[in-house]
Design an enzyme around this catalytic site. Structure first.
Site, PDB file in Angstrom:
ATOM      1  N   ASP A  87       0.866  -1.176   0.000  1.00 49.27           N
ATOM      2  CA  ASP A  87       0.000   0.000   0.000  1.00 49.27           C
ATOM      3  C   ASP A  87       0.901   1.224   0.000  1.00 49.27           C
ATOM      4  O   ASP A  87       1.748   1.375   0.900  1.00 49.27           O
ATOM      5  CB  ASP A  87      -0.899  -0.016   1.250  1.00 49.27           C
ATOM      6  CG  ASP A  87      -1.964   1.063   1.240  1.00 49.27           C
ATOM      7  OD1 ASP A  87      -1.687   2.177   0.735  1.00 49.27           O
ATOM      8  OD2 ASP A  87      -3.063   0.822   1.769  1.00 49.27           O
ATOM      9  N   TYR A 182     -10.933  14.100  -6.267  1.00 46.02           N
ATOM     10  CA  TYR A 182      -9.989  13.566  -7.246  1.00 46.02           C
ATOM     11  C   TYR A 182      -9.271  14.700  -7.973  1.00 46.02           C
ATOM     12  O   TYR A 182      -8.041  14.698  -8.090  1.00 46.02           O
ATOM     13  CB  TYR A 182     -10.709  12.671  -8.247  1.00 46.02           C
ATOM     14  CG  TYR A 182      -9.819  12.169  -9.365  1.00 46.02           C
ATOM     15  CD1 TYR A 182      -9.006  11.063  -9.184  1.00 46.02           C
ATOM     16  CD2 TYR A 182      -9.779  12.827 -10.606  1.00 46.02           C
ATOM     17  CE1 TYR A 182      -8.177  10.596 -10.194  1.00 46.02           C
ATOM     18  CE2 TYR A 182      -8.950  12.378 -11.622  1.00 46.02           C
ATOM     19  CZ  TYR A 182      -8.152  11.260 -11.412  1.00 46.02           C
ATOM     20  OH  TYR A 182      -7.321  10.833 -12.430  1.00 46.02           O
ATOM     21  N   LYS A 186      -5.198  15.645  -7.993  1.00 48.34           N
ATOM     22  CA  LYS A 186      -4.322  15.715  -9.154  1.00 48.34           C
ATOM     23  C   LYS A 186      -3.664  17.088  -9.278  1.00 48.34           C
ATOM     24  O   LYS A 186      -2.522  17.206  -9.732  1.00 48.34           O
ATOM     25  CB  LYS A 186      -5.097  15.348 -10.417  1.00 48.34           C
ATOM     26  CG  LYS A 186      -5.472  13.875 -10.478  1.00 48.34           C
ATOM     27  CD  LYS A 186      -4.246  12.973 -10.339  1.00 48.34           C
ATOM     28  CE  LYS A 186      -4.582  11.505 -10.486  1.00 48.34           C
ATOM     29  NZ  LYS A 186      -3.373  10.630 -10.377  1.00 48.34           N
ATOM     30  N   ILE A 215      -9.024   8.442 -20.886  1.00 47.07           N
ATOM     31  CA  ILE A 215      -8.425   7.210 -21.391  1.00 47.07           C
ATOM     32  C   ILE A 215      -9.474   6.108 -21.399  1.00 47.07           C
ATOM     33  O   ILE A 215     -10.246   5.967 -20.450  1.00 47.07           O
ATOM     34  CB  ILE A 215      -7.237   6.771 -20.510  1.00 47.07           C
ATOM     35  CG1 ILE A 215      -6.237   7.925 -20.310  1.00 47.07           C
ATOM     36  CG2 ILE A 215      -6.527   5.570 -21.127  1.00 47.07           C
ATOM     37  CD1 ILE A 215      -5.117   7.595 -19.331  1.00 47.07           C
ATOM     38  N   THR A 217     -10.348   2.707 -20.561  1.00 51.19           N
ATOM     39  CA  THR A 217      -9.897   1.636 -19.678  1.00 51.19           C
ATOM     40  C   THR A 217     -11.115   0.822 -19.250  1.00 51.19           C
ATOM     41  O   THR A 217     -12.253   1.151 -19.598  1.00 51.19           O
ATOM     42  CB  THR A 217      -9.207   2.206 -18.424  1.00 51.19           C
ATOM     43  OG1 THR A 217     -10.170   2.962 -17.671  1.00 51.19           O
ATOM     44  CG2 THR A 217      -8.031   3.100 -18.800  1.00 51.19           C
TER      45      THR A 217
END
Length: 278
Positions: A87, A182, A186, A215, A217
């Protein structure tokens, strides 16, 4: 000269760019068990590096994509891909693993810090626990991983290159995508990289970021099922009118980890199809 023209045994001539080679380099990739991190790892292997993947997931099984890449590294590329379960928020474990890699290999030359999580939740509904987890993995985890690698470089007096994976979401708010923690994480990664570059430059350690756009994914495939409108809205938001694929970021990683970018540090390489350039 940076470009080397070599004569081959059959009389042919080949122009190479040796500054892009990672031969003899030991590179660590966090978040390297699957997805973008594993794709990056395979690109580094093809450029000649020995790669160690760090991830919190259980060790990949023999039928996994990771196992395929590891086998290819050994059989085709004359290199190796090794898995370490950890982790990235566990500072002591990180230092033990990275130190062991460096001791066995005689040093560590680079890092791609790709470990991260995502959560789409309106700001008014975010819990403190979820926010702490997001920032813990995406910011503290990236910081501690970079720290563990830089410690080994400085200990041995070896220069190196660290690449932290940011996002275009660290530069702009994504229209129609509700992920405040999030995006904040970033943005923090971009600022973290600039500060680490300033502090560690005197040791010959370069620190840069890659900021991908949207992206395709496994995660985004699931999002498209839940929000089908995004499958057209997201491509329409950039200048190329399409989404990207993990393979389109491999060259950027090799560039930043190699001598091809030897005078580049504290910079963000944003690869977003022009999303942020409107």
């Amino acid at each position: 000269m940076l470009n080397a023209t070599l004569g081959l045994h059959d009389g042919a001539r080949s122009t190479l760019l040796p500054e892009f080679s990672l031969a003899g380099k030991v590179i660590i990739v966090s978040g390297g068990a699957r997805g973008v991190g594993l794709t990056q790892a395979e690109g580094l292997l093809e450029a000649g590096a020995v790669v160690h993947a760090l991830d919190v997931l259980p060790p990949p099984d023999a039928e996994s994509e990771f196992a395929r890449v590891a086998a290819r590294a050994e059989r085709e590329l004359g290199s190796s891909l090794t898995y370490h379960r950890v982790d990235v928020r566990d500072q002591a474990a990180l230092n033990e693993i990275v130190g062991g890699i460096a001791d066995a290999a005689g040093g560590v030359h680079g890092l791609i810090a790709a470990a991260g999580i995502q959560q789409e939740t309106p700001a008014l509904e975010y819990s403190a626990a979820d926010a702490d987890r997001m920032l813990g993995v995406n910011v503290t985890g990236v910081f501690m991983t970079a720290q563990a690698v830089a410690r080994q470089m400085i200990k041995r007096g070896q220069p190196g290159s660290l690449v932290l994976i940011g996002s275009m979401s660290g530069t702009v708010a994504n229209r129609g995508l509700i992920c405040p923690a999030y995006n904040a994480s970033k943005a923090a990664v971009l600022q973290l990289a600039r500060n680490l570059a300033a502090e560690w430059g005197e040791h010959g350690i370069r620190v840069n970021t890659i900021s991908p756009g949207y992206i395709v994914t496994a995660m985004t495939a699931g999002l498209f099922e839940a929000f089908p409108e995004r499958k057209t809205a997201w491509p329409d938001a950039n200048m190329l009118k399409r989404l990207s694929y993990p393979e389109e970021y491999r060259g950027a990683a090799v560039f930043l980890l190699s001598d091809a970018s030897s005078f580049m540090t504290g910079a963000d390489l944003r690869i977003d199809g022009g999303h942020c350039a409107w």
